[in-house]
Design an enzyme around this catalytic site. Structure first.
Site, short mmCIF file in Angstrom:
data_model
loop_
_atom_site.label_atom_id
_atom_site.label_comp_id
_atom_site.label_asym_id
_atom_site.label_seq_id
_atom_site.Cartn_x
_atom_site.Cartn_y
_atom_site.Cartn_z
CG ASP A 1 -2.11 -0.97 1.01
OD1 ASP A 1 -2.17 -1.60 -0.06
OD2 ASP A 1 -2.94 -1.10 1.92
CE1 TYR B 1 -9.62 -6.20 4.12
CE2 TYR B 1 -8.54 -6.86 2.08
CZ TYR B 1 -9.24 -7.18 3.23
OH TYR B 1 -9.57 -8.50 3.48
#
Length: 754
Positions: free
Chosen positions: A375, A460
């Site tokens: 990420d 997410y």
């Protein structure tokens, strides 16, 4: 009396009654010195208890972003554009963020024996004209006059141009190329198989980009364009090579349709028309992912109120809370971080920060088979968005704005993207009822200060909590929620997950989270100590013929970085300490214990080429000697060049001594996620997360929370409704409180008296 007269008389009576109630309430509020209403206090409050020094850790302001951009744009030799849609042949200003000064320099300033370090920014440039990535330090702020290239200093080289994050232009270009040029070749297949044209479908991109350094190759996995589209896989994917800056050179390398591979869309079309393809028909898909409530809201959840005003104060990014004080900020690349955390005036941690998140997926086909998502490669901190009052954070929390300059031409203000609140955990921090010989009760409610932000990347959402306890402990927690990533159900796919919808499999995957913890325990001259237990056999002194097994304390100092690199797959001592040679009153070395809470899956085998980019995840805890150039466990560029990463954390561990040094603990936590039916439509936070505690261990002479003003003490000689040692006894008298029952306690009637 007619109806009109009755109405007027009733209205007069009601008005008189309400006026009296208001006057009584106003009088009561004035008559209660030190009490106030339950309305929230201002988040920008400035109060005593702050040091008055300027923070060196405060995030850049919008004005500072603008000043840095103006300066960079005037540098003719760089020839930079700030156009966020610039193509990769241009020199593009991608990111501006705070540049942290060297620790030694900052430490001297914080101790009052040195000058304030110059305030500087870090600037990331994509030099398309030279096909390389460059990073510059620009300063001093607020009006820059100098810059220096620090790329090689940080990474040992210039990261390859292919490792840069996907830009606005590139993402738009490959979607336009696929949707407008390529999918038109299979219009009939899209209509017959999926009930619509290309504009009815969304595409999810794979990470990383291909199989080797220097390439940019992406699987695009198509889903139905409905809420929660991550749960609506079509079983149709395209593998696109977009390595060249010239779109005309892009080509499709593979196509996946219903578990079958084809060399091109033309190949799929030809075999489809010849009847050599196992066809699929997915019409009228049901909405799985909508989060629209299914029942009418009937009540309001419990609300926590600061009765007498907030017990924390803010001075810009500096927080003062009871015995705690600290700075906080948001790194655009890595995420939330805390600096200069002090308890009772002593620095415990110089830095505690999020470093990144890594997820590895399992499946038998297409995009998810390759997916190893980092990420931080998406500038993780820049994905912090506005928090929803009363859901993401308590309704009466303090909300703070942040300012971001990432892939834009003007600073973006993100309102309410950090929240701060004091929170009762609902259980005591400590308590004891003495019910034998002497009688008494002592306890302390567990009230903690929480600083929170939430990052949303793709499917997410990660909730980041930094929590400060009254006993000098600090806890960092992360919870995961959002949508699970699914793939189309094909033969053999249930080896990799569970069926969660008609044609969807929730794929098994890992979540690894990296943190940096730079503890300074009674200074920066520290060492690493482990403690555990072992049973050993001893002779019973009063009965020599008998022997018993008793647990014994086992202590060991680990003296090198290699010894202190504690892998997940090895037996690790249960007590891990950053310790000082200084001792407490009882002669024990002062220390803080690192206690990791993790439910992680297995890390990638080191034989996997991509593992180098996430080598930090090998270790539950790794201790290294502090170095300014070893400031992060990963980088913005690791995602798209996992095979030769800009930062390979394992290189930090090179046998150096960690005895009586300034030490950094690198902590990994996380969890294994095997999706199941209850992950639909949304994964819940309960049980999905990890974190760690930093706990004082012989750091103090006693538990410092014994001095908390929240302490409660009861004994039979004190009336239970006395407020002197029990503030709860007077809650019913608070002006803004609801109608609470009076405090009573009858526990002493039940104890044994001798």
């Amino acid at each position: 009396m007619n109806g009109t007269a009755k109405f007027l008389l009733g209205l007069l009576f009601f008005t008189s009654l309400m006026t009296n109630i208001i006057l009584i309430c106003m009088f009561a509020r004035k008559a209660a010195p030190g009490r106030n209403s339950c309305s929230p206090a201002k988040g920008e409050s400035r109060s005593g208890g702050h040091s008055g020094r300027d923070s060196v850790f405060a995030d850049l302001t919008a004005a500072e972003h603008d000043a840095v951009k103006r300066y960079v744009m005037t540098l003719g030799n760089l020839n930079v554009t700030d156009d966020p849609w610039a193509d990769p042949t241009k020199n593009f200003l991608f990111l501006i963020d705070l540049h942290l000064p060297r620790k030694e320099e900052t430490h001297r300033y914080l101790e009052g024996v040195g000058d304030k370090p110059p305030r500087e920014a870090i600037v990331v440039l994509f030099r398309g004209s030279q096909a390389r990535i460059e990073e510059y330090v620009v300063g001093p702020l607020p009006e820059p006059t100098y810059h220096r290239d620090v790329t090689v200093e940080k990474y040992g080289r210039y990261p390859p141009f292919s490792s840069r994050p996907i830009s606005n232009w590139e993402y738009d270009a490959f979607l336009h190329h696929v949707y407008q040029k390529e999918l038109s070749k299979v219009t009939t297949i899209l209509e017959e198989s999926f009930g619509g044209a290309a504009d009815k479908f969304y595409a999810i991109e794979s990470q990383p980009k291909g199989f080797r350094s220097g390439r940019r190759e992406t699987w695009l996995s198509f889903c139905f364009a409905q809420p929660g589209y991550f749960l609506q896989p079509m079983g149709f994917e395209i593998f696109l090579d977009h390595s060249d800056a010239n779109v005309s050179q892009w080509e499709i390398l593979k196509v996946l349709y219903n578990g079958q591979y084809f060399d091109s869309l033309e190949d799929l079309k030809e075999k489809y028309e010849q009847g050599h393809v196992k066809r699929v028909t997915l019409q009228g898909r049901k909405e799985l992912g909508t989060l629209m409530p299914r029942t009418k809201t009937a009540s309001v959840p419990p609300l926590q109120v600061d009765l007498r005003g907030r017990r924390y104060t803010l001075d810009d990014n500096r927080v003062q809370y009871l015995n705690w004080s600290f700075d906080f900020g948001l790194s655009l690349v890595h995420g939330f971080r805390v600096f200069d955390a002090q308890f009772a005036g002593q620095r415990v941690a110089y830095e505690v920060s999020v470093q990144g998140v890594a997820s590895v997926y399992g499946t038998s086909v297409g995009a998810a088979m390759l997916t190893k998502s980092l990420d931080m490669g998406f500038a993780m901190g820049s994905s912090a968005h506005e928090l929803v009052r009363g859901v993401d954070c308590p309704y009466l929390a303090t909300y703070m704005d942040t300012y971001q300059y990432v892939q834009t031409n003007s600073t973006r203000r993100v309102r309410n993207s950090i929240c701060i609140f004091e929170h009762s955990t609902g259980h005591p921090l400590r308590r004891h009822l003495t019910n034998y010989i002497s009688v008494g009760y002592g306890g302390l409610a567990n009230s903690v200060l929480v600083v929170r932000t939430i990052t949303d990347i793709g499917n997410y959402d990660y909730i980041w909590d930094f929590m400060f306890y009254q006993n000098g402990a600090m806890e960092v927690k992360v919870f995961a929620t959002g949508y699970v990533l699914t793939t189309y159900l094909t033969e053999g796919s249930l080896q990799y997950g569970h069926r969660v919808a008609a044609n969807a499999v929730g794929n098994i995957h890992t979540h690894f989270i990296s943190f940096k913890v730079d503890l300074d325990i009674a200074g920066t001259n520290n060492y690493f100590l482990t403690k555990d237990m072992a049973y050993h056999e001893v002779q019973v002194p009063w009965s020599p013929e008998r022997r018993v097994q008793v647990p014994k304390l086992v202590e060991k100092q680990l003296k090198t970085e290699n010894e202190a690199a504690l892998r997940f797959d090895q037996k690790i001592p249960r007590y891990l300490h950053i310790a000082s040679n200084k001792t407490n009153k009882w002669g024990h070395n002062r220390s803080y214990r690192i206690q990791v809470l993790s439910f992680n899956g297995d890390h990638l085998p080191e034989s996997v080429p991509e593992e180098a980019a996430v080598s930090w995840a090998r270790y539950k805890v790794a201790i290294t000697k502090h170095k300014d150039h070893e400031s992060t466990s990963s980088s913005l560029y690791n995602q798209n060049d996992m095979w030769s990463p800009a930062v390979n954390f394992s290189s930090y561990i090179n046998g150096e001594s960690i005895e009586n040094e300034d030490l950094v603990a690198w902590i990994s936590t996380g969890f294994l996620h095997i999706p199941h039916a209850e992950d639909i439509p949304n994964t819940v936070t309960a049980g999905n997360g990890g974190g760690f505690f930093l706990r004082p261990h012989n750091y103090f002479d006693e538990d410092p929370s014994i001095n908390s003003p929240d302490s409660v003490y009861l004994d039979p000689s004190i009336p239970s409704d006395s407020c002197e040692l029990n503030p709860n006894a007077c809650l019913q008298n608070e002006v803004c409180m609801p109608n609470l029952p009076a405090f009573t306690y009858n526990g002493f009637d039940e104890v044994i008296h001798i």
